[in-house]
Design a protein around this motif. Structure first.
Motif, PDB file in Angstrom:
ATOM      1  N   HIS A   6      -8.221  43.729 -16.272  1.00  0.00           N
ATOM      2  CA  HIS A   6      -7.032  42.649 -17.035  1.00  0.00           C
ATOM      3  C   HIS A   6      -5.916  42.958 -16.516  1.00  0.00           C
ATOM      4  CE1 HIS A   6      -4.943  41.386 -20.634  1.00  0.00           C
ATOM      5  NE2 HIS A   6      -5.387  40.236 -20.360  1.00  0.00           N
ATOM      6  N   GLU A  46      -2.350  33.886 -20.768  1.00  0.00           N
ATOM      7  CA  GLU A  46      -3.310  34.519 -21.270  1.00  0.00           C
ATOM      8  C   GLU A  46      -4.194  33.608 -22.199  1.00  0.00           C
ATOM      9  OE1 GLU A  46      -5.485  37.932 -21.815  1.00  0.00           O
ATOM     10  OE2 GLU A  46      -3.600  37.527 -20.484  1.00  0.00           O
ATOM     11  N   ARG A  99      -4.209  41.432 -26.589  1.00  0.00           N
ATOM     12  CA  ARG A  99      -4.527  41.590 -24.876  1.00  0.00           C
ATOM     13  C   ARG A  99      -3.446  41.737 -24.442  1.00  0.00           C
ATOM     14  NH1 ARG A  99      -9.477  38.159 -23.086  1.00  0.00           N
ATOM     15  NH2 ARG A  99     -10.523  37.928 -25.018  1.00  0.00           N
ATOM     16  N   LEU A 100      -2.282  40.918 -24.936  1.00  0.00           N
ATOM     17  CA  LEU A 100      -0.856  41.176 -24.209  1.00  0.00           C
ATOM     18  C   LEU A 100      -0.218  42.480 -24.754  1.00  0.00           C
ATOM     19  CD1 LEU A 100       0.511  37.705 -24.085  1.00  0.00           C
ATOM     20  CD2 LEU A 100      -0.634  38.930 -22.293  1.00  0.00           C
ATOM     21  N   LEU A 148      -5.235  37.074 -28.850  1.00  0.00           N
ATOM     22  CA  LEU A 148      -4.185  36.852 -27.564  1.00  0.00           C
ATOM     23  C   LEU A 148      -3.201  37.782 -27.741  1.00  0.00           C
ATOM     24  CD1 LEU A 148      -3.906  34.535 -25.750  1.00  0.00           C
ATOM     25  CD2 LEU A 148      -2.155  33.468 -27.085  1.00  0.00           C
ATOM     26  N   VAL A 157      -3.422  40.058 -14.785  1.00  0.00           N
ATOM     27  CA  VAL A 157      -1.957  39.688 -15.469  1.00  0.00           C
ATOM     28  C   VAL A 157      -0.960  39.587 -14.181  1.00  0.00           C
ATOM     29  CG1 VAL A 157      -0.063  40.299 -16.819  1.00  0.00           C
ATOM     30  CG2 VAL A 157      -2.686  40.185 -17.678  1.00  0.00           C
ATOM     31  N   ARG A 180      -6.517  32.426 -19.725  1.00  0.00           N
ATOM     32  CA  ARG A 180      -7.559  33.615 -19.239  1.00  0.00           C
ATOM     33  C   ARG A 180      -8.572  34.135 -20.460  1.00  0.00           C
ATOM     34  NH1 ARG A 180      -3.532  36.741 -18.082  1.00  0.00           N
ATOM     35  NH2 ARG A 180      -3.488  36.298 -15.954  1.00  0.00           N
ATOM     36  N   SER A 181      -7.879  33.888 -21.590  1.00  0.00           N
ATOM     37  CA  SER A 181      -8.989  34.319 -22.770  1.00  0.00           C
ATOM     38  C   SER A 181     -10.254  33.690 -22.798  1.00  0.00           C
ATOM     39  CB  SER A 181      -8.223  34.566 -23.884  1.00  0.00           C
ATOM     40  OG  SER A 181      -7.701  33.579 -24.387  1.00  0.00           O
TER      41      SER A 181
END
Length: 453
Positions: free
Chosen positions: A399, A299, A275-276, A272, A403, A302-303
């Motif tokens: 991605h 997220e 990704r961010l 996580l 977001v 979403r993940s």
């Protein structure tokens, strides 16, 4: 000193080549905005040259990939006329980086955050002069304030709380257990129809909307969760996930504690935090993002969604990107049977004109000893498996849109992303080949000098 313009020819020239030549003609002034070889950085072109100097929206004749002699001369002149402001921009950027270090700011990519601000400063003030230090500090503080706490440091602090981490981990586990793995595949015919419409004046196709309505992106994502997915891409020589994970089946995402751009795993294998981290690092307008707690909450869901994305139009674009990727053949080896659409012909023909690709093709046909320990051979190998770099970059771009809730409304907008990623991968490969050749050349020069007694 005025710089003479380039002589015109009757041939159409790639716009990127015109920009490169004009930029090099500026000399060492904008060095801080250039790469080691003197060419403009990719972000320089993306953030300064195109939107602030060329301005294709106002000059649509300069928006094409290939320019005739008159258009090439106009573009060349625009860049050369901007030489002074570009040199001032480079000096402001150097000052802002120095001030940034002094203030201990580490969040964000300086080029993304400051390039356009520096161009504005150069346009308004010229080169840095008396009082420039105070101006630089004010700009940096303004950028930090504009982020509204949406920084990597804030993300790290938010995820450092033990109880919050435990709750997030439980949410991830529950969402992952609720997934539905289906060993199916999206409709290859519809994807081919969309890709075959790409490149036309009206690069649109009702098949794109049909794929979105039918959920073909979600279908692909659920198929990749299956231990035995169907023959997704009609090719047995590549993994069905196209390198988006290092595992046969994507693993459950973890919360994570840190990230580094140098060691980021494949997209489906990222935590996580990772990704961010990429979103926050790449964002130039962080004020448009949700707050960090909301980013984390979204997220987490979403993940665990199909393909790690919420929006179905973006998932369908992954399907289209996969179809395009498995048909990429930069070396012209003819090993792929999938590259039969207009999109494939456009991207492959552009790639095969690259000098770095021509060199790699020669290495493939008649390999010779590589004095740099295999670097050039490794770069040639990248062209034998182009789908890996392409899909990784495509997913990251989609991605980022997810977001920001930036869906792709039609096939034309999807093609814009697909084609843009192909250009980005090609330019990155070109830059790495040039770097490798410069390294080989500089290493060979001392060897050619006579030894002193």
């Amino acid at each position: 000193m005025s710089i003479p313009s380039r002589p015109s020819t009757g041939e159409r020239r790639p716009r990127a080549m015109v920009i490169d030549a004009a930029w090099r003609g500026l000399g060492p002034g904008p060095r801080a905005l250039s790469g080691p070889g003197g060419a403009p950085l990719t972000r320089t072109v993306k953030l300064i040259v195109l939107p602030l100097i060329v301005r294709p929206a106002l000059r649509p004749e300069l928006a094409a990939d290939f320019l005739d002699a008159r258009e090439a001369e106009r573009l060349d002149a625009l860049i050369r006329e901007s030489g002074a402001v570009l040199e001032a921009t480079a000096r402001w950027f150097t000052l802002l980086k120095k001030t940034r270090r002094a203030l201990g700011i580490v969040a964000g990519n300086p080029q993304d955050l400051y390039f356009q601000r520096c161009f504005e400063l150069a346009t308004e003030h010229g080169a840095p002069g008396p009082g420039a230090d105070a101006v630089a500090r004010a700009v940096l503080e303004d950028v930090v304030d504009a982020s509204g706490g949406r920084t990597v440091a804030a993300l790290k602090e938010h995820l450092a709380d033990a109880s919050r981490r435990a709750r997030l981990d439980a949410e991830l586990a529950a969402a992952w257990d609720e997934r539905e793995a289906v060993p199916g595949a999206a409709d290859a015919g519809l994807a081919a129809e969309v890709l075959d419409a790409c490149g036309a004046e009206e690069a649109d196709s009702p098949a794109f909307a049909a794929m979105v309505r039918a959920g073909h992106g979600g279908l692909l994502g659920r198929a990749l969760w299956s231990a035995h997915p169907a023959d997704v891409w009609d090719r047995a020589d590549i993994p069905p996930h196209l390198g988006l994970t290092a595992h046969r089946v994507p693993p459950r995402p973890e919360v994570g504690r840190g990230a580094s751009t140098a060691t980021l795993p494949a997209p489906f294998d990222r935590t996580l935090f990772e990704r961010l981290f990429t979103v926050l690092q790449a964002s130039t307008h962080r004020e448009q993002l949700p707050t960090v707690p909301e980013l984390v909450r979204r997220e987490a869901a979403r993940s665990c969604a199909p393909l790690g994305l919420h929006d179905e139009s973006l998932r369908v674009t992954v399907v289209l990107g996969g179809r395009l990727a498995v048909g990429l053949d930069p070396l012209g080896a003819g090993t792929s049977v999938a590259g039969s659409t207009a999109a494939h012909r456009i991207v492959n023909s552009r790639w095969r004109r690259e000098a770095s690709v021509l060199r790699a093709r020669r290495m493939t046909v008649s390999p010779s000893p590589d004095p740099d320990g295999g670097v050039l051979n490794a770069l040639a190998q990248d062209l034998r498996t182009p789908w890996a770099a392409y899909m990784r970059r495509l997913w990251v771009r989609l991605h980022g849109r997810d977001v920001r809730d930036a869906a792709l409304p039609d096939a034309a907008s999807a093609w814009g992303v697909l084609d843009g990623v192909a250009r980005s991968v090609m330019m990155d490969h070109r830059a790495r080949v040039r770097t490798a050749l410069r390294t080989l050349s500089s290493a060979a020069e001392p060897a050619a000098e006579p030894r002193s007694a």
